[in-house]
Design an enzyme around this catalytic site. Structure first.
Site, PDB file in Angstrom:
ATOM      1  N   HIS A  88      -0.229  39.835 -77.814  1.00 52.73           N
ATOM      2  CA  HIS A  88       0.096  38.731 -76.902  1.00 52.73           C
ATOM      3  C   HIS A  88      -1.160  38.114 -76.314  1.00 52.73           C
ATOM      4  O   HIS A  88      -2.168  38.797 -76.079  1.00 52.73           O
ATOM      5  CB  HIS A  88       1.075  39.169 -75.810  1.00 52.73           C
ATOM      6  N   ASP A  90      -1.250  36.145 -73.394  1.00 52.21           N
ATOM      7  CA  ASP A  90      -1.296  35.936 -71.947  1.00 52.21           C
ATOM      8  C   ASP A  90      -1.884  37.140 -71.233  1.00 52.21           C
ATOM      9  O   ASP A  90      -1.911  38.251 -71.770  1.00 52.21           O
ATOM     10  CB  ASP A  90       0.090  35.621 -71.394  1.00 52.21           C
ATOM     11  N   ASP A 151      -6.092  43.505 -72.122  1.00 48.80           N
ATOM     12  CA  ASP A 151      -4.647  43.512 -72.298  1.00 48.80           C
ATOM     13  C   ASP A 151      -4.184  42.066 -72.338  1.00 48.80           C
ATOM     14  O   ASP A 151      -3.999  41.445 -71.300  1.00 48.80           O
ATOM     15  CB  ASP A 151      -3.987  44.269 -71.138  1.00 48.80           C
ATOM     16  N   GLU A 185       4.189  37.678 -72.645  1.00 53.57           N
ATOM     17  CA  GLU A 185       4.607  39.074 -72.714  1.00 53.57           C
ATOM     18  C   GLU A 185       4.572  39.731 -71.347  1.00 53.57           C
ATOM     19  O   GLU A 185       5.443  40.552 -71.018  1.00 53.57           O
ATOM     20  CB  GLU A 185       3.712  39.844 -73.699  1.00 53.57           C
ATOM     21  N   GLU A 186       3.575  39.379 -70.541  1.00 53.12           N
ATOM     22  CA  GLU A 186       3.393  40.037 -69.251  1.00 53.12           C
ATOM     23  C   GLU A 186       4.517  39.733 -68.265  1.00 53.12           C
ATOM     24  O   GLU A 186       4.687  40.445 -67.280  1.00 53.12           O
ATOM     25  CB  GLU A 186       2.049  39.637 -68.635  1.00 53.12           C
ATOM     26  N   ASP A 208      -1.341  46.886 -78.907  1.00 56.22           N
ATOM     27  CA  ASP A 208      -1.346  46.650 -77.459  1.00 56.22           C
ATOM     28  C   ASP A 208      -1.324  47.961 -76.684  1.00 56.22           C
ATOM     29  O   ASP A 208      -0.784  48.027 -75.583  1.00 56.22           O
ATOM     30  CB  ASP A 208      -0.129  45.787 -77.079  1.00 56.22           C
ATOM     31  N   HIS A 390      -4.439  45.102 -65.861  1.00 58.47           N
ATOM     32  CA  HIS A 390      -3.975  44.245 -64.766  1.00 58.47           C
ATOM     33  C   HIS A 390      -4.850  44.305 -63.524  1.00 58.47           C
ATOM     34  O   HIS A 390      -4.441  43.833 -62.464  1.00 58.47           O
ATOM     35  CB  HIS A 390      -2.530  44.587 -64.350  1.00 58.47           C
TER      36      HIS A 390
END
Length: 419
Positions: A88, A90, A151, A185-186, A208, A390
């Site tokens: 992903h 994002d 990520d 995705e997040e 991932d 994150h």
């Protein structure tokens, strides 16, 4: 038997990763558009252009922000299943992804890594135990004021490097390979608009995951829940015996939830009930929950815990009412993968061929692969090397990213060999 040597590969993964992380692709859960932020398409177009440059002729970005591409088969075998690699684009809404300044800390020897733009951000081995496996490696971080974006731009860069290797090393035999890069995705919308028929793949692999050598074949099953509380409003000067504040009821319900069902108190295969948002006023208040467990039937039990807690609290507020809305989000992909054991077995072998101890894990979360598996594309999750997701201390190592590229290449070869 592998047909390539690591020494034959001119890795491009680091250079790609450093380009991608400076593109702000943060998704937005409050947005109603698809993708949730148009800036995610900026990276998507970069990826398309790079794929076209290396000869992947059908690479394109669709209106919903997905990148699709095909690496044509180079084997004479007619029946090699089509496999898909997915990451992903994002980054998390939890931490800024604007003006990311990546830093390479070369030849890490166990020292504290102080991030220069905020000296309070320090990576210590005691707090990041996977750093003990990185002695002598090169660690990439951000500068201290943003997340890094490993990520999942590490996974994006690894798949892109694998594409480069396939197009430049015809000795690496493989069947048709589909490439998929997703937005959002997040925020749980990563595959909302995926065209499964366009992919046409038998098996998929998201890139991932965390530590080198690991793969996840199991995720949480997940529901979202909304508890809507209706209270009784009255003028506060004359409220005695009349007012029943929905806000106070909401607070009491949250406080009364079992401590041993909170994320802070659970680990391993334990599920949880987690209030993630609250809003309202005296007359009505809403609590948003996420409910997680590895067993589907436990989700209903967790929802009943919310109901029972609300029932108990509302005994003190006889004129107030509530209703609970529960919405399925995704399910444990192991339910699907267990029906296709070779998809996981081949990936475990690929990890070993890349020189790592292959370790199978469960993930206390979900991936795009969770939903893809139930959409007809069984899809475990392979490591990308990303750590401390994150947050401002997010990191990845150069050598782990290279190992991920090798794993992808070996995996495509194994599918060709076994067909």
């Amino acid at each position: 038997m592998t047909s390539f040597k690591k020494s034959d590969l001119k890795f491009s993964v680091v250079e790609r990763f450093l380009r991608y992380v400076i593109v702000d692709t943060q998704s937005d859960p409050s947005s109603l558009t698809q993708p949730s932020t148009q800036k995610q398409k900026n990276l998507g177009q970069i990826l398309v252009n790079e794929l076209l440059e290396i000869g992947v002729s059908d690479a394109h970005l669709d209106d919903f922000g997905y990148v699709y591409a095909t690496i044509p088969a180079n084997t004479t075998k007619p029946n090699v299943p089509i496999i898909c690699f997915c990451s992903h684009m994002d980054t998390s809404p939890d931490c800024s992804g604007e003006n990311v300044k990546p830093i390479i800390h070369q030849n890490y020897q166990g020292e504290d890594l102080v991030l220069p733009d905020d000296s309070t951000q320090v990576l210590r081995m005691a707090e990041h135990p996977d750093l003990k496996n990185q002695l002598g490696n090169d660690i990439i971080t951000a500068s201290g004021t943003t997340l890094l974006g490993a990520d999942n731009k590490a996974g994006v860069a690894e798949i892109m490097d694998a594409c480069y290797q396939w197009m430049n090393h015809p000795e690496i035999k493989h069947g048709t390979i589909r490439i998929l890069f997703t937005p959002d995705e997040e925020i749980g919308r990563g595959v909302d608009k995926v065209d499964i028929l366009k992919l046409g793949a038998y098996a998929g692999y998201t890139i991932d995951g965390e530590s080198a050598g690991t793969m996840e074949n199991e995720t949480f099953s997940a529901d979202g829940a909304k508890l809507i509380i209706s209270g009784i409003s009255a003028h506060p000067g004359f409220a005695k015996g009349k007012m029943q504040s929905a806000i106070k009821i909401a607070g009491a319900i949250i406080a009364a939830l079992p401590d041993d069902l909170s994320p802070e108190s659970t680990s391993g295969k334990q599920g949880f009930v987690h209030p993630v948002g609250i809003e309202g006023h005296v007359e009505q208040a809403t609590i948003e929950f996420i409910i997680r467990d590895f067993e589907d039937d436990q989700l209903e039990q967790h929802a009943n815990t919310i109901r029972q807690t609300a029932d108990n609290i509302l005994k003190r507020y006889p004129n107030a009412t509530y209703r609970l809305q529960v919405k399925p989000q995704y399910r444990n992909m192991k339910q699907v993968l267990d029906k296709h054991p070779q998809i996981v077995d081949y990936a475990m072998e690929a990890l070993q061929r890349a020189g790592m101890e292959a370790r199978l894990r469960s993930i206390r979360g979900g991936t795009d692969g969770s939903r893809l598996s139930f959409m007809g594309l069984p899809c475990p999750n392979i490591f990308a090397g990303e750590h401390a997701f994150h947050g401002k201390q997010e990191w990845v190592s150069v050598q782990d990213m290279q190992k991920a590229v090798e794993t992808i290449l070996h995996l495509a070869e194994i599918w060709e060999e076994r067909s």
